[in-house]
Motif scaffolding. Structure first.
Motif, PDB file in Angstrom:
ATOM      1  N   VAL A  33     -22.422 -13.842  32.864  1.00 15.63           N
ATOM      2  CA  VAL A  33     -23.556 -13.986  31.951  1.00 15.63           C
ATOM      3  C   VAL A  33     -23.072 -14.768  30.739  1.00 15.63           C
ATOM      4  CG1 VAL A  33     -24.721 -11.852  32.669  1.00 15.63           C
ATOM      5  CG2 VAL A  33     -23.061 -11.786  30.796  1.00 15.63           C
ATOM      6  N   ARG A  34     -24.014 -15.257  29.938  1.00 15.18           N
ATOM      7  CA  ARG A  34     -23.647 -16.004  28.740  1.00 15.18           C
ATOM      8  C   ARG A  34     -23.569 -15.133  27.493  1.00 15.18           C
ATOM      9  NH1 ARG A  34     -23.794 -21.469  29.509  1.00 15.18           N
ATOM     10  NH2 ARG A  34     -24.836 -22.214  31.406  1.00 15.18           N
ATOM     11  N   VAL A  35     -24.230 -13.981  27.528  1.00 13.61           N
ATOM     12  CA  VAL A  35     -24.253 -13.070  26.378  1.00 13.61           C
ATOM     13  C   VAL A  35     -24.072 -11.649  26.883  1.00 13.61           C
ATOM     14  CG1 VAL A  35     -25.632 -12.159  24.468  1.00 13.61           C
ATOM     15  CG2 VAL A  35     -25.747 -14.599  25.025  1.00 13.61           C
ATOM     16  N   LYS A  36     -23.232 -10.883  26.213  1.00 15.77           N
ATOM     17  CA  LYS A  36     -23.024  -9.472  26.564  1.00 15.77           C
ATOM     18  C   LYS A  36     -23.380  -8.593  25.371  1.00 15.77           C
ATOM     19  CE  LYS A  36     -20.524  -7.844  29.551  1.00 15.77           C
ATOM     20  NZ  LYS A  36     -20.691  -7.225  30.893  1.00 15.77           N
ATOM     21  N   ARG A  37     -24.209  -7.583  25.618  1.00 15.81           N
ATOM     22  CA  ARG A  37     -24.460  -6.582  24.594  1.00 15.81           C
ATOM     23  C   ARG A  37     -23.197  -5.750  24.447  1.00 15.81           C
ATOM     24  NH1 ARG A  37     -27.305  -6.091  20.046  1.00 15.81           N
ATOM     25  NH2 ARG A  37     -27.645  -3.898  19.487  1.00 15.81           N
TER      26      ARG A  37
END
Length: 222
Positions: free
Chosen positions: A203-207
């Protein structure tokens, strides 16, 4: 650090700002998989994977939190556990820590930490060794970014952090939802949406969450 390790870091990683912590520059690999294969193969088959070459989500979130809340470390002796690139250690130094000790089991990581600290104009004591069966020494704060990536590592890290916390050194952890984080031992401090290399995380963004260890029994307050 050995000159060979320093040369390898300079050769295979490019100094660039960290996406979520642009105040800090690190030697980072442009192409994750190729470097991973190189460090496991031609360079030395017994080395750990090159965690030092990437700005992992947990470290980015924890570094961001420390820089934005310098009171957490200012004037205190800080230990950055499993330091990787040294991102969190550098953030602590920038935030005014009295001293910062960054410990790693990978000689390349120790070299990367030293080079990255120099590039950012801060003092970090980069140390090679496995201290997880010991204690945090004279540390007054323990920081750990993205350390719960395997069951065996998680067990050792938790025991180490509990010993540190019970000795009076609060422990803060950055974690992007790894499966082995023992959430019942932690209190949530902050959450961030962190940009990450898609080749590593899919993914490009991780919480990503910053947690504070609870020194008592699971479910206890305080």
């Amino acid at each position: 650090m050995s000159e060979l390790s320093s040369t390898f870091v300079r050769l295979h990683a490019r100094l660039a700002p960290v996406p979520f912590v642009p105040e800090v520059r690190l030697h980072q690999a442009d192409e994750p998989i190729g470097l991973w294969e190189l460090t496991e193969g031609e360079f030395s088959s017994d080395r750990p994977p090159p965690f030092w070459a990437f700005a992992w989500a947990g470290g980015q979130a924890l570094a961001r939190h420390v820089i934005d809340h310098p009171e957490l470390v200012a004037g205190r002796r800080v230990l950055d556990l499993a330091s990787g690139s040294g991102l969190v250690a550098i953030a602590a130094a920038r935030a005014g820590a009295a001293s910062v000790r960054a410990v790693e089991v990978d000689e390349l990581a120790v070299a990367a930490v030293a080079l990255n600290a120099e590039a950012n104009g801060v003092r970090v004591d980069a140390e090679f060794g496995d201290i997880l069966d010991g204690d945090a020494g004279d540390a007054e704060v323990v920081l750990a970014g993205d350390v719960f990536y395997s069951e065996a590592m998680a067990r050792r890290v938790l025991r180490f952090l509990l010993r540190a916390a019970r000795a009076g050194a609060p422990a803060l952890v950055g974690d992007p939802g790894r499966a082995f984080l023992p959430r019942d031992r932690f209190d949530e401090v902050a959450g961030y949406d962190v940009p990450v290399p898609e080749a590593l995380e899919s993914v490009r963004v991780k919480r990503t969450t910053v947690w504070r260890l609870r020194a008592g029994l699971p479910g206890a307050s305080g």
